[in-house]
Design an enzyme around this catalytic site. Sequence first.
Site, PDB file in Angstrom:
ATOM      1  N   TYR A  30      28.021  37.831  50.881  1.00 45.66           N
ATOM      2  CA  TYR A  30      29.301  38.538  51.077  1.00 45.66           C
ATOM      3  C   TYR A  30      29.079  39.805  51.916  1.00 45.66           C
ATOM      4  O   TYR A  30      28.915  40.900  51.365  1.00 45.66           O
ATOM      5  CB  TYR A  30      29.901  38.945  49.722  1.00 45.66           C
ATOM      6  CG  TYR A  30      30.173  37.809  48.754  1.00 45.66           C
ATOM      7  CD1 TYR A  30      31.029  36.758  49.099  1.00 45.66           C
ATOM      8  CD2 TYR A  30      29.603  37.805  47.487  1.00 45.66           C
ATOM      9  CE1 TYR A  30      31.286  35.734  48.198  1.00 45.66           C
ATOM     10  CE2 TYR A  30      29.860  36.791  46.579  1.00 45.66           C
ATOM     11  CZ  TYR A  30      30.699  35.753  46.942  1.00 45.66           C
ATOM     12  OH  TYR A  30      30.953  34.751  46.043  1.00 45.66           O
ATOM     13  N   TRP A  34      35.197  43.583  50.028  1.00 44.41           N
ATOM     14  CA  TRP A  34      36.150  42.807  49.215  1.00 44.41           C
ATOM     15  C   TRP A  34      36.963  43.776  48.362  1.00 44.41           C
ATOM     16  O   TRP A  34      36.417  44.773  47.841  1.00 44.41           O
ATOM     17  CB  TRP A  34      35.406  41.822  48.297  1.00 44.41           C
ATOM     18  CG  TRP A  34      35.324  40.433  48.851  1.00 44.41           C
ATOM     19  CD1 TRP A  34      36.086  39.363  48.502  1.00 44.41           C
ATOM     20  CD2 TRP A  34      34.424  39.942  49.867  1.00 44.41           C
ATOM     21  NE1 TRP A  34      35.723  38.245  49.221  1.00 44.41           N
ATOM     22  CE2 TRP A  34      34.713  38.571  50.075  1.00 44.41           C
ATOM     23  CE3 TRP A  34      33.425  40.525  50.637  1.00 44.41           C
ATOM     24  CZ2 TRP A  34      34.028  37.774  50.998  1.00 44.41           C
ATOM     25  CZ3 TRP A  34      32.745  39.748  51.556  1.00 44.41           C
ATOM     26  CH2 TRP A  34      33.051  38.393  51.728  1.00 44.41           C
ATOM     27  N   ASN A  35      38.221  43.445  48.206  1.00 46.35           N
ATOM     28  CA  ASN A  35      39.193  44.319  47.559  1.00 46.35           C
ATOM     29  C   ASN A  35      38.798  44.723  46.130  1.00 46.35           C
ATOM     30  O   ASN A  35      38.523  45.892  45.849  1.00 46.35           O
ATOM     31  CB  ASN A  35      40.538  43.580  47.616  1.00 46.35           C
ATOM     32  CG  ASN A  35      41.699  44.323  47.037  1.00 46.35           C
ATOM     33  OD1 ASN A  35      41.546  45.089  46.108  1.00 46.35           O
ATOM     34  ND2 ASN A  35      42.890  44.097  47.561  1.00 46.35           N
ATOM     35  N   GLN A 102      44.050  40.139  46.226  1.00 47.43           N
ATOM     36  CA  GLN A 102      43.121  39.943  45.099  1.00 47.43           C
ATOM     37  C   GLN A 102      43.613  40.713  43.884  1.00 47.43           C
ATOM     38  O   GLN A 102      44.539  41.527  44.002  1.00 47.43           O
ATOM     39  CB  GLN A 102      41.706  40.408  45.499  1.00 47.43           C
ATOM     40  CG  GLN A 102      40.772  39.242  45.669  1.00 47.43           C
ATOM     41  CD  GLN A 102      39.329  39.622  45.950  1.00 47.43           C
ATOM     42  OE1 GLN A 102      39.025  40.746  46.314  1.00 47.43           O
ATOM     43  NE2 GLN A 102      38.450  38.664  45.786  1.00 47.43           N
ATOM     44  N   ASP A 164      37.956  31.696  41.710  1.00 45.45           N
ATOM     45  CA  ASP A 164      38.245  30.654  42.682  1.00 45.45           C
ATOM     46  C   ASP A 164      38.382  29.235  42.130  1.00 45.45           C
ATOM     47  O   ASP A 164      39.351  28.549  42.409  1.00 45.45           O
ATOM     48  CB  ASP A 164      37.154  30.625  43.766  1.00 45.45           C
ATOM     49  CG  ASP A 164      36.929  31.987  44.412  1.00 45.45           C
ATOM     50  OD1 ASP A 164      37.529  32.975  43.975  1.00 45.45           O
ATOM     51  OD2 ASP A 164      36.136  32.047  45.359  1.00 45.45           O
ATOM     52  N   TRP A 351      33.241  29.975  38.278  1.00 41.62           N
ATOM     53  CA  TRP A 351      34.211  30.448  37.285  1.00 41.62           C
ATOM     54  C   TRP A 351      34.560  29.387  36.237  1.00 41.62           C
ATOM     55  O   TRP A 351      35.570  29.495  35.562  1.00 41.62           O
ATOM     56  CB  TRP A 351      35.481  30.945  37.980  1.00 41.62           C
ATOM     57  CG  TRP A 351      35.260  32.285  38.603  1.00 41.62           C
ATOM     58  CD1 TRP A 351      34.918  32.537  39.904  1.00 41.62           C
ATOM     59  CD2 TRP A 351      35.314  33.569  37.956  1.00 41.62           C
ATOM     60  NE1 TRP A 351      34.766  33.894  40.103  1.00 41.62           N
ATOM     61  CE2 TRP A 351      35.009  34.548  38.932  1.00 41.62           C
ATOM     62  CE3 TRP A 351      35.596  33.992  36.658  1.00 41.62           C
ATOM     63  CZ2 TRP A 351      34.983  35.917  38.656  1.00 41.62           C
ATOM     64  CZ3 TRP A 351      35.562  35.352  36.376  1.00 41.62           C
ATOM     65  CH2 TRP A 351      35.260  36.304  37.365  1.00 41.62           C
ATOM     66  N   GLU A 394      25.100  37.886  40.211  1.00 39.80           N
ATOM     67  CA  GLU A 394      26.561  37.819  40.387  1.00 39.80           C
ATOM     68  C   GLU A 394      27.207  37.348  39.075  1.00 39.80           C
ATOM     69  O   GLU A 394      28.221  37.880  38.639  1.00 39.80           O
ATOM     70  CB  GLU A 394      26.885  36.852  41.534  1.00 39.80           C
ATOM     71  CG  GLU A 394      28.351  36.778  41.897  1.00 39.80           C
ATOM     72  CD  GLU A 394      28.634  35.825  43.056  1.00 39.80           C
ATOM     73  OE1 GLU A 394      27.687  35.151  43.515  1.00 39.80           O
ATOM     74  OE2 GLU A 394      29.806  35.756  43.483  1.00 39.80           O
TER      75      GLU A 394
END
Length: 434
Positions: A30, A34-35, A102, A164, A351, A394
């Site tokens: 990444y 990212w928000n 997001q 996701d 997820w 992560e």
Amino acid sequence: MPPSALYTAACEILQENDRGTYTVPTKGLYPFQWNWDSCLTALGQRHLDEARAWLEIATLLEHQWPDGMVPHIIFHQEDDGYFPGPQVWDTQRPTPTSGITQPPVLGFVLRRLFEQAQNRELAEQQVRALLPKAARWHQWFFSCRDPQHTGLVALLHPWEAGRDNSVDWDDAFRQVPTEGIQPYVRRDTQHVNAAERPTQQEYDRFLWLVQHFRNLGWDNTRLHEASPFRVVDPGFNAILLRSEMDLAWLAERLGQAELAATLHARMDRTQQAFASLWNAEQGQYQPYDRCRNQLIESFSIAGVLPLFAGVGSPEQQQAMAARVAHLRKQVQFGVPSHDPADARFDARRYWRGPVWLIMNYMVWDGLARHGFTAEAQQVVQDSLALIRNSGFAEYYDPLDGAPCGGTRFTWTAAMVLEFLKASPEAPLATSQAA
Ligand code: DGY
């Protein structure tokens, strides 16, 4: 690993992923901003340097769209190690961005930064500048993602949820076609074991939606009705509601009565609307498919996040705390993102089961604010145990604690700093001195 060593290791990761005005979630996988990563990262950064934490948020909000949306990725520089890059999104922004949003943890983070700031003058100056932008983003949600004024907003793309490939929308997502997508090469599986990432079929559908919205010119007045994917996620709406509450709190502190009143009126409606998602048998909230007008039979961690926003009666809150206990007792390390008792649970696939420290953080906050102190502390202990066993990954396999996905992950490090501050085991004041 003593708390002081955890503290030092977390700080090193924040610094290593710092690009000056924004922070990347991790190297390679990444490489942009990212928000929600940035907002949650700011919570960690404040323990090192408050000015840097405010800058992280200010940078994100510089890229707010004219309609109020705050996009989910800001492509600050070129990097072909990530797909889909700016050419695929083609949003025509001065600095390229993605075209979706997001989870709005921003409001919650702004309050926490402000309320606990050492530098009061800087905090007030920053909130005065950032609050109107955050409020505009929230207004955007209710105009563009809740056009029927139900009080609950819909996700138009699973990436908007940040979760996701959650089981929560398996069926709803199958309604998205895959015909006509342009050929593409995934980059994520060049960085991470494919068994820990979404499937190829899911990627095809992710891409179909991007192409579809791009063909509609990213016009948010049209996307809600035109999307074959519209899911009301209790987790996402809980985050939005908590942020609404925290923006209202800030507006009151700054003497902005009109904004506070607008927020309170919307909050009441949202609180009431949550009742339609309650599942008494499971003791948690469930998602709703707005395209097919039906509740979705999936009971993930998102359904207990309403605790984070104070939603529900005391009995419902008790039931959600019991659900967290039910999720934890089936694994070695809590809290799994999906119920291990469900056949669709997958311990390592993104997820669909793994533990995420950012979710643990929100669950912990929700338990603690309702007086489930011991339960909240168990979530902190599980989180720190994962770090000690497996480093700053992560996400983690809840069954054996194996690290999954990207490594040296920024928001994981940020959450560790937050947990160290909260944990009686290791007050941050002590570790900071170390
Ligand atoms: C990804 O690329 O994996 C992200 O979750 C999309 O934001």
